[in-house]
Design an enzyme around this catalytic site. Structure first.
Site, PDB file in Angstrom:
ATOM      1  N   GLU A   1      45.757  39.751  36.407  1.00 15.46           N
ATOM      2  CA  GLU A   1      47.126  39.383  36.077  1.00 15.46           C
ATOM      3  C   GLU A   1      47.456  39.610  34.608  1.00 15.46           C
ATOM      4  OE1 GLU A   1      49.789  38.223  38.214  1.00 15.46           O
ATOM      5  OE2 GLU A   1      48.353  39.312  39.444  1.00 15.46           O
TER       6      GLU A   1
ATOM      7  N   ASP B   1      57.242  37.731  33.884  1.00 19.73           N
ATOM      8  CA  ASP B   1      55.977  37.165  34.345  1.00 19.73           C
ATOM      9  C   ASP B   1      55.293  36.656  33.089  1.00 19.73           C
ATOM     10  OD1 ASP B   1      56.509  38.020  36.945  1.00 19.73           O
ATOM     11  OD2 ASP B   1      55.515  39.935  36.617  1.00 19.73           O
TER      12      ASP B   1
END
Length: 138
Positions: free
Chosen positions: A54, A71
């Protein structure tokens, strides 16, 4: 009660206000101390694999999406789906402002991240994520 004790340790991993880039074993130790090894059936290696894919272990990681959402943090929590950042139309499934993500329970956090975990980590040998880190599981 245990979740409340873990939140100060875990909060810095959720949002990128400090911008720290962890080394693999350093993050393994933080997550181990936070009680994530075996949490909800997921190993420390699962969490490390997820964090690497991620954000490359970067708490300051911010990815700007085409729809205007972002994000955020080491686990890349998306503002469009999960919280309101007052910058884009948000579904806000958690019914909270993005700054409140630090108060999420660990159980809820993994629900948010399960899709990315399935894509990058599920079904793989993850032992290399904790190898040599001197923590439980590796």
């Amino acid at each position: 009660m245990a979740t409340l004790v873990l939140l100060p340790i875990f909060a810095s991993l959720l949002v990128g206000n400090m911008g720290k880039i962890f080394r693999r074993c350093e993050l393994a130790q933080v997550l181990h101390r936070a009680g994530l090894d075996g949490f909800r059936g997921y190993s420390l290696a699962d969490w490390l694999c997820l964090a690497f894919h991620e954000s490359r272990f970067d708490t300051g990681a911010v990815d700007h999406e085409a729809d205007g959402s972002t994000d955020n943090g080491i686990f890349q929590i998306n503002s469009r789906l999960w919280c309101d950042d007052y910058k884009s139309l948000a579904r806000n499934l958690c019914h909270m402002h993005c700054s409140e993500l630090v108060s999420l329970t660990l159980r809820f956090l993994f629900i948010l991240l399960r899709l990315a975990w399935r894509k990058h980590c599920e079904g793989h040998n993850l032992s290399q994520w904790v190898a040599g880190c001197n923590v439980g599981g590796g």
